[in-house]
Design a protein around this motif. Structure first.
Motif, PDB file in Angstrom:
ATOM      1  N   LEU A  39       5.549  11.085  -1.688  1.00 18.40           N
ATOM      2  CA  LEU A  39       4.354  10.736  -2.388  1.00 18.40           C
ATOM      3  C   LEU A  39       4.805  10.501  -4.078  1.00 18.40           C
ATOM      4  CD1 LEU A  39       1.754  13.125  -1.121  1.00 18.40           C
ATOM      5  CD2 LEU A  39       1.833  10.562  -0.902  1.00 18.40           C
ATOM      6  N   LYS A  40       3.975   9.725  -4.778  1.00 19.34           N
ATOM      7  CA  LYS A  40       4.222   9.990  -6.099  1.00 19.34           C
ATOM      8  C   LYS A  40       3.221  10.709  -6.751  1.00 19.34           C
ATOM      9  CE  LYS A  40       5.163   4.934  -6.882  1.00 19.34           C
ATOM     10  NZ  LYS A  40       4.852   3.376  -7.221  1.00 19.34           N
ATOM     11  N   GLN A  74       0.977  -1.262   0.037  1.00 20.33           N
ATOM     12  CA  GLN A  74       0.211  -0.140   0.005  1.00 20.33           C
ATOM     13  C   GLN A  74       0.818   1.161  -0.025  1.00 20.33           C
ATOM     14  OE1 GLN A  74      -2.676   0.297   3.157  1.00 20.33           O
ATOM     15  NE2 GLN A  74      -4.317  -0.761   2.282  1.00 20.33           N
ATOM     16  N   THR A 130       1.007  10.539  -9.024  1.00 21.86           N
ATOM     17  CA  THR A 130      -0.279   9.787  -8.911  1.00 21.86           C
ATOM     18  C   THR A 130      -0.966   9.713  -7.719  1.00 21.86           C
ATOM     19  OG1 THR A 130       0.515   7.764  -8.930  1.00 21.86           O
ATOM     20  CG2 THR A 130       0.016   8.365 -10.868  1.00 21.86           C
ATOM     21  N   ALA A 131      -0.236   9.830  -6.678  1.00 13.73           N
ATOM     22  CA  ALA A 131      -1.054   9.723  -5.179  1.00 13.73           C
ATOM     23  C   ALA A 131      -1.381  11.271  -4.859  1.00 13.73           C
ATOM     24  CB  ALA A 131      -0.068   9.135  -4.387  1.00 13.73           C
ATOM     25  N   LYS A 151       1.758   4.265  -3.214  1.00 19.05           N
ATOM     26  CA  LYS A 151       1.567   5.764  -3.182  1.00 19.05           C
ATOM     27  C   LYS A 151       2.983   6.424  -3.074  1.00 19.05           C
ATOM     28  CE  LYS A 151      -2.476   7.171  -0.777  1.00 19.05           C
ATOM     29  NZ  LYS A 151      -2.842   7.662   0.528  1.00 19.05           N
ATOM     30  N   HIS A 152       3.961   5.712  -2.929  1.00 13.68           N
ATOM     31  CA  HIS A 152       5.146   6.481  -2.626  1.00 13.68           C
ATOM     32  C   HIS A 152       6.135   6.045  -3.475  1.00 13.68           C
ATOM     33  CE1 HIS A 152       2.874   7.074   1.309  1.00 13.68           C
ATOM     34  NE2 HIS A 152       3.619   8.383   1.525  1.00 13.68           N
ATOM     35  N   ASP A 160      -5.096  12.470  -4.394  1.00 13.79           N
ATOM     36  CA  ASP A 160      -5.831  11.717  -3.290  1.00 13.79           C
ATOM     37  C   ASP A 160      -5.568  12.500  -1.970  1.00 13.79           C
ATOM     38  OD1 ASP A 160      -7.388  10.231  -4.710  1.00 13.79           O
ATOM     39  OD2 ASP A 160      -6.096   8.406  -4.375  1.00 13.79           O
ATOM     40  N   GLU A 161      -4.006  12.742  -1.840  1.00 13.69           N
ATOM     41  CA  GLU A 161      -3.676  13.431  -0.715  1.00 13.69           C
ATOM     42  C   GLU A 161      -4.050  14.811  -0.574  1.00 13.69           C
ATOM     43  OE1 GLU A 161      -2.303  10.536   1.080  1.00 13.69           O
ATOM     44  OE2 GLU A 161      -1.455  12.362   2.095  1.00 13.69           O
TER      45      GLU A 161
END
Ligand code: C2E
Ligand code: CA
Ligand code: CA
Length: 748
Positions: free
Chosen positions: A333-334, A321, A336-337, A325-326, A340-341
């Motif tokens: 963080l990536k 998980q 792509t994440a 995200k990372h 959401d963040e």
């Protein structure tokens, strides 16, 4: 007294069996974890192995200890039983001794008649009162039968007292009550314990009162029943082992007894402080205890394994998980994440506005090429740490493509954002020490600020911040810029050029023009410079515009390859080009590559091009690349190629740099000569100084961008000086160039 205590477990060991099952199980579990979680990497497998190893070690220790304690507990229980037996026997005998003492006290010194009368009464009450008493036997001093019940009479008549040793015992005439087991009865259904009181009547005649007790009843078997898992034998003599638990199960052979059980303990008991007897206590159902232990242990182990697997699976899914995200390298963080963040952060706390910042390391590609990926990874990690340290609590940080970082700030004024980023840039420029390398870098940043959270649109925010970043880079890097609409147009143009150039490269439509280089002394053409030309369909796009873009996109390599290919074709095709120098421009991005020199060399030699007639032109660039570039240029010069430093006098050039320069040609930039021909003495002096300086260093000089006659006149005093510029000719397509060369010859 552990003489016979075996840890009998290890030899006939069913534990080994369970152990292998556990190992198999663990292996199986590991395979399952691996199968369901393909992302579990080698590192985690190593960790799993370590945990398994620890688990197995601890488990084995616990297991061993537990088995030992089970056996120890059994042993303790068996001992408790023996102790209980000892107490019971002593209590019973004591009670009987007391009873007999009372009788003795009563009849002592009485007349024979009273003696007999009292004894009759006592005998009756005693034999009735105590189950254990089988009979009371009265003998005179000659051991003749005087009185007794049926049992006693039989006992006497069956010769149970006939052994000399028994007779001797009877007639020892001691004051105290004596007791002894009757050896002749021991192996019978009624093993008998004899209690003896010697009395003296008023007549001074001695009589013996013998209480006959049933040894079986010395012990309260019902009471001992709860310890029935131990078969206990009392060694009455070396050939009689009295079964405490069962009537009629006495044994006569110790070794036979021992052999029929797996495990036993032995202990001596003390009877009335007079005799000692060996007692053997056998664990009669040792196998079931053994099985119990195995079951206990297996449960322990399975629990252990299940917990272990559970933890592993939970752990690896957590890792997965996190990874989703990372960024693996920096833990940031990536991209792509980020969306959401952003939503998460803004839903947890109220914010009014936000800013998007992109930070990018200047000229990272050059650092990458010269230092390699390992150090660069470290470097990026280092940079990310510094960014984190200074902004962690106030911004969302993500890692963008390779050397870029994306930050989202909330409720921050443009002024404080600018201040923050500028000081971050300063922090990032401080030397990074990696594996003994001191790396200096600079960072550019672009930001776009938004008044409402509604403006969140990752793609758009990044695009606008990126435009600002491009502007910062364009201005020389190592700085910060805010996004403005006008930048966007520029940005769009860049994007268009990049895409169009891609097509041009694919369709091989780039062309090459040549600009002649003249020697001023005799006006001869000594060489040409190849310059790339690109028409995007409507118009010529200036190389000054698309070459820098191609350098940032990496397209420059392909541009270079196509230009070089065309130049080589032209040289082969036109003999006019074969006895003059042909100069080709190369970007430092090409030169810095490891195989640049060898590729160029093999290409030239394959096509029979004289190395001395070929010039590599290169523009000086940032200091980081210098060392590497210089070593590449030395390599080229050593092979006999010409190397020209282009655009000398602009940007990063310096006189001191010239002295360390392997190049044999220096091209003075147009900027440098503008005005010189206007006879401004200061500029003229500088120009003259530079040319002489180059001559002193044995380098030839080409003055670029010569348009006016004034400059030509001024320069002609220098022996061997060469010029290039519109004064003679613009860059020409190959046919025109050939014509130009031919015409120039005729002029001569
Ligand atoms: P450069 O190497 O300094 O090339 C000389 C530039 O000055 C050329 O511009 C040329 O057209 C222009 N020029 C020549 N004489 C005069 C003059 O008298 N007055 C003025 N005002 N300009 C003059 P161009 O062709 O637009 O090229 C621009 C730059 O693009 C070149 O500067 C060079 O750095 C780069 N370039 C061109 N072709 C290539 C190539 O094939 N590979 C690489 N890496 N760079 C190239
Ligand atoms: Ca050039
Ligand atoms: Ca130039």
């Amino acid at each position: 007294m552990l003489q016979n205590f075996h840890i009998g477990l290890i030899d006939s060991n069913p534990f080994t069996f369970t152990l292998s099952a556990v190992f198999l199980f663990t292996l199986f579990a590991a395979i399952i974890v691996k199968a369901f979680h393909k992302n579990v990497q080698i590192i985690e497998m190593k960790r799993i192995k370590l945990v398994v190893f620890i688990a197995v070690s601890i488990g084995t220790a616990v297991w061993h200890q537990a088995s030992l304690s089970v056996v120890k507990a059994e042993e303790a229980n068996a001992r408790a039983k023996i102790n209980l037996i000892e107490t019971m026997i002593n209590k019973s005998i004591e009670a009987q001794i007391k009873a007999l003492s009372r009788i003795k006290a009563r009849v002592n010194n009485e007349s024979f008649d009273d003696f007999k009368r009292l004894l009759d009464i006592d005998q009756k009450t005693y034999t009735n009162g105590y189950n254990i008493i089988k009979g009371v036997l009265v003998l005179d001093s000659e051991l003749n039968f005087v009185s007794g019940n049926t049992f006693s009479r039989h006992f006497y008549l069956n010769g149970m007292l006939e052994k000399p040793i028994i007779k001797a015992w009877l007639t020892r005439d001691l004051d105290d009550i004596q007791f002894a087991a009757n050896s002749l009865t021991l192996n019978s259904a009624a093993p008998t314990l004899m209690l003896l009181a010697t009395v003296e009547l008023a007549t001074k005649n001695k009589y013996y009162i013998l209480n006959l007790l049933d040894i079986n009843l010395l012990l309260d078997k019902d009471y001992l029943h709860y310890l029935s898992q131990y078969d206990t034998y009392l060694e009455l003599t070396k050939s009689i082992y009295f079964s405490v638990d069962h009537n009629n199960e006495n044994k006569t052979n110790l070794s036979e007894l021992i052999n029929s059980y797996n495990h036993f303990i032995t202990q001596k008991i003390n009877v009335m402080d007079l005799v000692e007897h060996e007692v053997y206590s056998f664990i009669n159902d040792y196998d079931s205890i053994h099985t119990d232990t195995i079951i206990d242990q297996s449960i322990l182990w399975l629990t252990f394994i299940f917990i272990f697997i559970f933890v592993q699976v939970a752990d690896s899914s957590r890792v997965i998980q996190f990874r989703a995200k990372h960024d693996e390298l920096t833990g940031l963080l990536k991209l792509t994440a980020l969306e959401d963040e952003f939503i998460k952060v803004t839903s947890e706390k109220h914010f009014n506005n936000f800013s998007t910042v992109i930070l990018k390391v200047d000229l990272f590609e050059a650092i990458y090429i010269s230092l390699g990926y390992k150090i660069c990874d470290e470097l990026i990690n280092n940079v990310s740490l510094r960014i984190r340290e200074s902004t962690n609590n106030i911004a969302l940080i993500a890692r963008g493509a390779s050397d870029s970082f994306v930050l989202y700030f909330f409720d921050i004024s443009p002024e404080s954002l600018e201040q923050k980023i500028k000081s971050l840039i300063v922090e990032l420029t401080e030397a990074h020490i990696i594996d003994d390398n001191e790396i200096n870098l600079s960072v550019s940043a672009g930001a776009a600020t938004y008044r409402h959270l509604d403006s969140f649109n990752l793609r758009l925010n990044l695009q606008q911040a990126n435009v600002a970043l491009e502007k910062a880079k364009e201005l020389g890097g190592n700085q910060f810029h805010f996004y403005q609409q006008s930048m966007e147009d520029k940005y769009n143009e860049t994007v268009t050029i990049r895409n169009d150039l891609q097509n041009a490269l694919k369709n091989d439509v780039l062309e090459v023009f040549y600009q002649p280089v003249h020697c001023l002394n005799d006006s001869t053409i000594t060489g040409v410079e190849a310059l790339v030309r690109w028409s995007n369909g409507n118009e010529w796009v200036s190389p000054a515009k698309f070459i820098p873009i191609a350098e940032t996109t990496g397209q420059i390599t392909q541009v270079g390859e196509q230009v070089l290919k065309k130049v080589i074709e032209d040289i082969k095709k036109y003999p006019q080009l074969q006895n003059m120098t042909v100069a080709v421009n190369f970007s430092t991005k090409q030169i810095i590559k490891d195989d640049f020199a060898s590729n160029l060399l093999s290409l030239l030699t394959e096509n029979n091009i004289i190395l001395e007639n070929f010039t590599v032109e290169v523009t000086e660039s940032y200091f980081q690349e210098r060392g590497v570039i210089v070593s590449k240029l030395i390599e080229l010069v050593n092979y006999g190629l010409n190397v020209a430093i282009d655009d000398f006098g602009t940007g990063y050039s310096s006189l001191s740099y010239l002295t360390h320069q392997p190049a044999n040609i220096i091209k003075l930039d147009r900027e440098f000569t503008i005005g010189a021909h206007l006879l401004k003495t200061k500029e003229q002096k500088l120009l003259d100084t530079i040319i002489r300086f180059c001559y002193d260093l044995d380098k030839s000089v080409i003055v670029e961008g010569v348009e006016g006659e004034g400059l030509i006149k001024h320069l002609s005093k220098f022996e061997g000086i060469k010029v290039q510029g519109y004064f003679f000719s613009k860059p020409l397509p190959i046919h025109s160039l050939i014509d130009y060369i031919e015409n120039n010859k005729i002029k001569d």
